[in-house]
Design an enzyme around this catalytic site. Sequence first.
Site, PDB file in Angstrom:
ATOM      1  N   ASP A 316       0.852  -1.193   0.000  1.00  0.00           N
ATOM      2  CA  ASP A 316       0.000   0.000   0.000  1.00  0.00           C
ATOM      3  C   ASP A 316       0.890   1.246   0.000  1.00  0.00           C
ATOM      4  O   ASP A 316       0.700   2.182   0.790  1.00  0.00           O
ATOM      5  CB  ASP A 316      -0.954   0.000   1.191  1.00  0.00           C
ATOM      6  N   HIS A 320       4.983  10.253   0.162  1.00  0.00           N
ATOM      7  CA  HIS A 320       4.620  11.656   0.376  1.00  0.00           C
ATOM      8  C   HIS A 320       5.871  12.514   0.527  1.00  0.00           C
ATOM      9  O   HIS A 320       6.948  12.020   0.885  1.00  0.00           O
ATOM     10  CB  HIS A 320       3.765  11.797   1.639  1.00  0.00           C
TER      11      HIS A 320
END
Length: 437
Positions: A316, A320
């Site tokens: 997953d 960022h």
Amino acid sequence: MNGLVIQGGHVVDPANAVDAARDVFISRGKIAAVGRKPRGLTVSRRIDARGLLVLPGIIDLCARFPPPGAPGAPGNSQRAGFESEARAAVAGGITRMVCPPDTTPVVDTPAMVRMLCERAGAGNATGLARVHPLGALTVNLDGARLTDMALLMDAGCVGLSNGLRAVENTLVMRRAMQYASTYDLTVFVTPRDPWLHGNGVVHEGEVSARLGLPAIPEAAETVGVARDLALIETSGARAHFHLLSSARAVEMVAEARARGLPVTASVAIHHLHLNESHIGAFDARYKVFPPLRTARDQRALVRGVGGGVISAICSDHQPHGADAKLAPFAEAAPGVAGLDTLLTKTMQLVAQGALPRATAVAALTANPAAVIGVDAGHLGPGAPADVCLFDPSAEWQMTAPAMQSEGKNSPWRNQTMTGRVTGACVDGKYKSREELG
């Protein structure tokens, strides 16, 4: 016929029931043999794998690229970020990645599918991970209009998904499943009821009450699972429940499988190691979707993998920027960068006795291959030569410089890790850790 041999390692290939010291012979991008050298093969390169595990290349069922606006994000003109994540994947032993459709632009047209495949193909030619896109279930993921699934399939999609956005209209979801079943396409579902989920950011329980944060009840997931199971039963669609997080959801999927419904399930690696208690005092590194739930749920998810109800473990991966986790918890971006640690943390569960080794390796290789319908995830003769070399005793510090991904948002950052990939082959192109940077 020239080729290379990975020599002296311990091969773990659950799909072919191999768990023993074997040599692996590769020629023309394919597995030539495991064990004896094939007649007529001239070995031109030898890879020393003594003391290492030799595994099929990992297939990660959920890996995102840099977020919209970041250099190299799909849909942007620069390629650096896209290529960096495909390189980071190989450094983590991942040779194939499934990309959800919630990119920018959304993967809802054949043109977008082809663009992703062309970028991935350019990287694959130099030994980077293959990328398999999921097509959008609805146009722009708006949950209202169905996409042309046949065209998306023809363009190269391995399944359909609405990403992390719920299809709120049950009639639209039913029609989507009926349409998908016509073309024998797998529907990837991340189950949630948007009304129960609301603006929640953590699991509804002790931690949410103590911290005063908006909560997401377990029912937000289980109501979604119940609805979609009812639609699967009436539509005949094949579905994959993606990113399960609760014990009850595991039980529901087990019951559905026992009744013969064509469903599979996966879990993110962080849900197998972490629970709501790790959030501590508003630590945004542990903000994920679906949220970390209770220790009981965590244990049930591990048992779900061990028992085969959950067939796949994924990263997953959501890379960022540096500022994304610095905002207050409720406003911080959810997700972790997981490419660097997927195999290491899975094998940690094996070392702890929580999972049998063959089960863990199958959940990263052959089982995800079956979900997306590709001939990969095993080392049988003629299979793509996607191979991973793993040193189970190597210790390393998971610092930001040690992470290959552009995203440094890992809950295990600055911790000591045991077990590391030392090299990998993609279509027979071998790269050592040093070559991967």
